[in-house]
Design a protein around this motif. Sequence first.
Motif, PDB file in Angstrom:
ATOM      1  N   LEU A   1       0.819  -1.211   0.000  1.00 56.38           N
ATOM      2  CA  LEU A   1       0.000   0.000   0.000  1.00 56.38           C
ATOM      3  C   LEU A   1       0.856   1.265   0.000  1.00 56.38           C
ATOM      4  O   LEU A   1       0.518   2.256  -0.658  1.00 56.38           O
ATOM      5  N   ARG A   2       1.954   1.221   0.741  1.00 58.97           N
ATOM      6  CA  ARG A   2       2.805   2.412   0.852  1.00 58.97           C
ATOM      7  C   ARG A   2       3.975   2.409  -0.127  1.00 58.97           C
ATOM      8  O   ARG A   2       4.759   3.372  -0.150  1.00 58.97           O
ATOM      9  N   GLY A   3       4.107   1.360  -0.928  1.00 58.46           N
ATOM     10  CA  GLY A   3       5.199   1.315  -1.902  1.00 58.46           C
ATOM     11  C   GLY A   3       6.563   1.364  -1.251  1.00 58.46           C
ATOM     12  O   GLY A   3       7.490   2.008  -1.767  1.00 58.46           O
TER      13      GLY A   3
ATOM     14  N   PRO B   1       5.159   8.643  -6.215  1.00 60.46           N
ATOM     15  CA  PRO B   1       3.711   8.821  -6.028  1.00 60.46           C
ATOM     16  C   PRO B   1       3.285   8.422  -4.616  1.00 60.46           C
ATOM     17  O   PRO B   1       3.857   7.503  -4.028  1.00 60.46           O
ATOM     18  N   PRO B   2       2.281   9.070  -4.045  1.00 60.43           N
ATOM     19  CA  PRO B   2       1.853   8.751  -2.685  1.00 60.43           C
ATOM     20  C   PRO B   2       1.194   7.379  -2.597  1.00 60.43           C
ATOM     21  O   PRO B   2       0.571   6.908  -3.546  1.00 60.43           O
ATOM     22  N   GLY B   3       1.344   6.755  -1.436  1.00 59.00           N
ATOM     23  CA  GLY B   3       0.715   5.464  -1.198  1.00 59.00           C
ATOM     24  C   GLY B   3      -0.685   5.621  -0.635  1.00 59.00           C
ATOM     25  O   GLY B   3      -1.289   6.693  -0.713  1.00 59.00           O
TER      26      GLY B   3
ATOM     27  N   VAL C   1      -8.465  -4.404  -0.321  1.00 57.05           N
ATOM     28  CA  VAL C   1      -7.449  -5.423  -0.029  1.00 57.05           C
ATOM     29  C   VAL C   1      -8.187  -6.744   0.148  1.00 57.05           C
ATOM     30  O   VAL C   1      -9.118  -6.824   0.955  1.00 57.05           O
ATOM     31  N   LEU C   2      -7.780  -7.768  -0.590  1.00 62.51           N
ATOM     32  CA  LEU C   2      -8.356  -9.101  -0.440  1.00 62.51           C
ATOM     33  C   LEU C   2      -7.244 -10.039   0.006  1.00 62.51           C
ATOM     34  O   LEU C   2      -6.258 -10.229  -0.701  1.00 62.51           O
ATOM     35  N   THR C   3      -7.393 -10.611   1.209  1.00 57.80           N
ATOM     36  CA  THR C   3      -6.341 -11.464   1.754  1.00 57.80           C
ATOM     37  C   THR C   3      -6.910 -12.849   2.047  1.00 57.80           C
ATOM     38  O   THR C   3      -8.014 -12.984   2.572  1.00 57.80           O
TER      39      THR C   3
ATOM     40  N   ALA D   1      -0.198  -7.118  -5.905  1.00 56.21           N
ATOM     41  CA  ALA D   1      -0.350  -8.402  -5.224  1.00 56.21           C
ATOM     42  C   ALA D   1       0.885  -8.654  -4.368  1.00 56.21           C
ATOM     43  O   ALA D   1       1.976  -8.116  -4.634  1.00 56.21           O
ATOM     44  N   ALA D   2       0.708  -9.470  -3.349  1.00 58.79           N
ATOM     45  CA  ALA D   2       1.809  -9.922  -2.498  1.00 58.79           C
ATOM     46  C   ALA D   2       1.589 -11.408  -2.254  1.00 58.79           C
ATOM     47  O   ALA D   2       0.546 -11.806  -1.733  1.00 58.79           O
ATOM     48  N   ILE D   3       2.569 -12.214  -2.627  1.00 60.87           N
ATOM     49  CA  ILE D   3       2.425 -13.670  -2.607  1.00 60.87           C
ATOM     50  C   ILE D   3       3.565 -14.281  -1.807  1.00 60.87           C
ATOM     51  O   ILE D   3       4.743 -14.012  -2.074  1.00 60.87           O
TER      52      ILE D   3
END
Length: 318
Positions: free
Chosen positions: A116-118, A134-136, A199-201, A254-256
């Motif tokens: 989210l915050r890069g 760019p802002p997160g 956000v889907l987790t 995505a984060a995997i």
Amino acid sequence: MQMRIAVLDDWAGVARGMAVWETLGDVTFFTDPVPRDRLAETLAPFEAICLMRERTPFPREVIEALPRLRLLVTTGPRNAAIDLDAAKARGIVVSGTQSRKTSTSELTLALILHQLRGIGSEAARLAGGGFQGPPGRDLAALRVGIVGLGNIGRQVATLANAFGSEVAAWSPNLTEARAADAGVAAAPSLAALAARSDVLTIHMVLSETSRGLVGAEALARLPAGALVVNTSRAGLLEREALFDWLDRDPEARAAIDVFEAEPLPPADPWRGAAARFGDRLLLTPHLGYVTRATWQLFYEQTVEAVAAYQAGTPIRTL
């Protein structure tokens, strides 16, 4: 009673220092995965084999090819990769340890915040001589959807609520009462959950009925710029559908943390996708349960189980 003992899949090379193995007998630590076609040959001399949960499969054909095997100890209270019926038929004792849940929920929140915050791209920008990009996005007031509200899903819900998120959940058997008890709203369907999730987790147990649960249909319902996180099991999320979704939405992320093949092969499609999507696709090497406290619990209780078996005292069995 001294035994020849194999400790498999010690990929980080830390098992020896996490517990006192010396009193058990002749212990061999395997830091590289044993090829499946060489399991029987490699493990034939051992009477006890200590497994890291679901890294090395132990189907019937492997168990029946190990005539000296008397004891299997797995980390964690269950291991779907062991054919328990085959072990029982051979008179092999199968034991498991306790596990910890907080490490996976903590990692889930870390991955969410990172994407989210890069954080990765901003750190790289600074290291390269630049400054802010760019802002997160804030997690506060963001809509978080949790697929599966078991132990880990509930912990993620608690953490997301603490950040001020609007949290909802769905699973096939989730009731409104159980959702309310966890402090979240119950979505009527996976599609409905996806449609209201920035956000889907994913936090489900992988089974034949849940395999491929999050696929093209659910991903298509996500709002623009959504983030998908999977720290549960690779089979729950359709890989190619995720890639197609990332292609369609240039703001999606995505984060995997879990993969179909582990350790991740050099030519695996996930690696190619990471190069293709850059910081929009964060891959971590199945860190959800990889913490010092968890490893100490796993290996200390593994040693206790082997010692109890050698002493002829009761041990926890699967």
